[in-house]
Structure formats: structure tokens, C-alpha cells
Design a protein around this motif. Structure first.
Motif, short mmCIF file in Angstrom:
data_model
loop_
_atom_site.label_atom_id
_atom_site.label_comp_id
_atom_site.label_asym_id
_atom_site.label_seq_id
_atom_site.Cartn_x
_atom_site.Cartn_y
_atom_site.Cartn_z
N ILE A 122 34.88 10.96 23.76
CA ILE A 122 35.04 11.12 25.21
C ILE A 122 36.24 10.31 25.67
O ILE A 122 36.32 9.10 25.41
N THR A 123 37.17 10.96 26.36
CA THR A 123 38.32 10.26 26.93
C THR A 123 37.96 9.76 28.32
O THR A 123 37.58 10.54 29.19
N MET A 124 38.09 8.47 28.52
CA MET A 124 37.81 7.87 29.83
C MET A 124 39.14 7.68 30.56
O MET A 124 40.09 7.14 30.00
N THR A 125 39.20 8.14 31.80
CA THR A 125 40.39 7.98 32.61
C THR A 125 40.05 7.19 33.88
O THR A 125 38.89 7.04 34.24
N PHE A 126 41.07 6.70 34.54
CA PHE A 126 40.86 6.06 35.85
C PHE A 126 41.89 6.63 36.82
O PHE A 126 43.05 6.82 36.48
N GLU A 127 41.42 6.93 38.03
CA GLU A 127 42.29 7.57 39.01
C GLU A 127 43.04 6.55 39.84
O GLU A 127 42.49 5.54 40.28
N VAL A 128 44.31 6.85 40.08
CA VAL A 128 45.17 6.04 40.94
C VAL A 128 45.03 6.58 42.36
O VAL A 128 45.33 7.76 42.61
#
Length: 305
Positions: free
Chosen positions: A149-155
Motif C-alpha cells: 500500500i502506497t501512503m501519500t499525504f496531501e499538500v
């Protein structure tokens, strides 16, 4: 013609653009239409892993032939940026529960705002808070990666957080995290507020850019508003981006009062979420057609190659 194959792009649509409550029954009516429009994925809003039937949602996605993307966040008392150790532990536990929920859904991507509280910040975020958040988020991101699972964070823009507003700050956060796998999620809606040069910001973020979301200035159709979405698509493809794309929009009658209040969606910039999704594919297709890859594909198609 299957547009997502023609485009050779992996595009996701946020289901909150269409339905307020993503129940399995509601999704069963919406997801096939998104798939027909050319989407490979659909993004769920943040859901409570403890009270949501992940198996039922997964069946709805499987039956529609479209893949889910999950979302997560933080809450008062469960915040990885907090100076209080118990709150940080609770925040990290919430992120790990979201990873588990994503796995149960069959999702291979987890988006959201995992680094702190969402909402009018009222004050700058301290360096110490960023460092605390980065350590916790980076550790969970690597655990998620080990599970596929790729975890991203939103700007986000300044009105929704004071922590990370620009691509440059996002790259610094990745470095602070020490994570080998944490991905950046940029959104043209927020970038239109914060970036002096959107194209340069995207270019700088490319090494860790995992998700580029396309949103208009007024939160409505991508074919309206001040952001030149086709140009963004064309330039980003020409810079070599091969990652996933997202489409996001919000209309108060469709998103509901609760989310509308939280996101400051006071108007109805559109009435039909499915048509918005179809319009977005047409806009993205225009940008793809103007890119080097798009022009090459069209030449090959004309020559029968």
C-alpha cells in the motif's frame, strides 16, 4: 472506445463529487458509470474503520471492475504532531488502523492528511510539530509499503492547514520522515492558491510525486475555472510523470451539509456528479492529446502502427 486505455493514464475520481454517503448500494449505482467514463479507480472519503463494512464496500468495487483508494486523517486527541505522547500514539494507531482498512478494501493506496489536524489552523505549525509528525507518518508509510500500500499525504492551502502548503515543504517533510516510500499528493486547487509557478512545483516534486489531483478554482467542472487543466496535464506528462491522477470536485447538495461545512462548500457549482466525472475525462484527454506521448500515439493510430 475505452478512454482510460486510449489515454494510457491511471485516473481516479473522488466519490464525494457524486454521493454524500458512500454506502455499498450507492456505490453500486455510481462505480460502473465511472468505469465506463474511463476511470480505473475511485477515492473514498475518510471512513471509520471500526464502523464501516469494508467487505461490503470491496464487493461493490470488485463487481464494478474499479479499484478503491482509501483516505485517512487525524482527530483531536489522536494527532501525530502533538507534543503529548499519548495523543501521538493515538494518532499513529489511527493511521495503522487506516492501513488495515485499506488492505481489507483491497486498496493499494492510502491518501489523506496524516500529518495533523485538518481545518482553519489559527497559528503556524512549529518545526518540532512537523518533525514529530514526519517521524510517525514515515514509520507507518514504510509499514504500509511492506503490505503493498502506497501512503501519500496531501499538500493543502493555508486555510486548511499551516503545516504543509507547498511542494517544497512537502519534499522537506518526506526528508524529515526518513521514509523510503512516503508519496506526495499535490492538488491543483490548492496549488493555485499557494504556488508561484505550478509547473515548476510539480516538476520539483516528481521524484516523490505519487498522486496528482486535478481540481478547479471553484470546485466545479474541470472545463471551467481559472486553472488550465489541459496545460497542467500536458506539461506534467512531458516532464515524465507516470503516476496516478485524481479528479476532485464538490457541490453542496451532493456532498452533504457535514462535509460541506468542513470543506467550506457553500454553493452548487454543478448538479450532476457523473457528468462532472465525464467532463473531467474529456479535459484530461485534451491535455494528453497535446502531450508528446499523446501526439505520438495519435500518429501511430493514423499510420496503423
Amino acid at each position: 472506445m475505452n478512454l482510460d486505455l486510449e489515454l494510457q493514464l491511471d485516473i481516479a475520481c473522488h466519490v464525494s463529487a457524486i454521493v454524500a454517503d458512500p454506502t455499498p448500494d450507492a456505490l453500486a449505482a455510481v462505480l460502473p458509470r465511472l468505469r465506463e467514463a474511463g476511470y480505473r479507480r475511485a477515492v473514498l472519503p475518510p471512513l471509520d474503520p471500526g464502523t464501516t463494512d469494508a467487505a461490503a464496500l470491496r464487493r461493490a468495487f470488485d463487481e464494478a471492475g474499479i479499484a478503491p483508494i482509501a483516505m485517512t486523517g487525524q482527530a483531536p486527541g489522536a494527532d501525530v504532531s502533538s507534543a503529548d505522547e499519548a495523543e501521538r500514539r493515538a494518532g499513529a494507531a489511527a493511521l495503522r488502523a487506516a492501513v488495515e482498512f485499506a488492505a481489507d478494501l483491497g486498496a493499494d493506496q492510502l491518501n489523506g492528511v496524516p500529518y495533523g489536524l485538518f481545518g482553519q489552523p489559527g497559528a503556524p505549525t512549529s518545526r518540532a510539530a512537523l518533525e514529530r509528525a514526519a517521524r510517525e507518518v514515515g514509520a507507518v508509510a514504510d509499514e504500509a509499503s511492506d503490505r503493498g500500500i502506497t501512503m501519500t499525504f496531501e499538500v493543502l492551502n493555508r486555510y486548511e492547514t499551516s503545516a504543509i502548503n507547498t511542494a517544497a515543504q512537502a519534499l522537506e517533510f518526506v526528508e524529515l520522515s526518513g521514509s523510503r516510500s512516503l508519496g506526495i499528493h499535490l492538488d491543483t486547487y490548492h496549488m493555485a492558491v499557494e504556488e508561484a509557478d505550478m509547473s515548476a512545483a510539480i516538476r520539483d516534486a516528481l521524484p516523490r510525486l505519487a498522486y496528482l489531483e486535478l481540481g478547479q478554482s471553484g470546485r466545479g467542472l474541470l472545463s471551467t475555472g481559472v486553472v488550465d487543466i489541459p496545460k497542467v496535464v500536458q506539461q506534467t506528462l512531458d516532464e515524465g510523470y507516470t503516476g496516478r491522477w485524481g479528479v476532485e470536485a464538490f457541490s453542496r447538495p451532493l456532498v452533504g451539509d457535514g462535509a460541506g461545512d468542513m470543506l467550506a462548500i457553500w454553493r452548487a457549482p454543478y448538479d450532476d456528479g457523473v457528468e462532472l466525472a465525464a467532463d473531467a475525462v474529456r479535459v484530461v484527454r485534451k491535455g494528453w492529446a497535446e502531450s508528446a506521448a499523446g501526439r505520438r500515439a495519435q500518429r501511430l493510430a493514423r499510420s496503423g502502427g
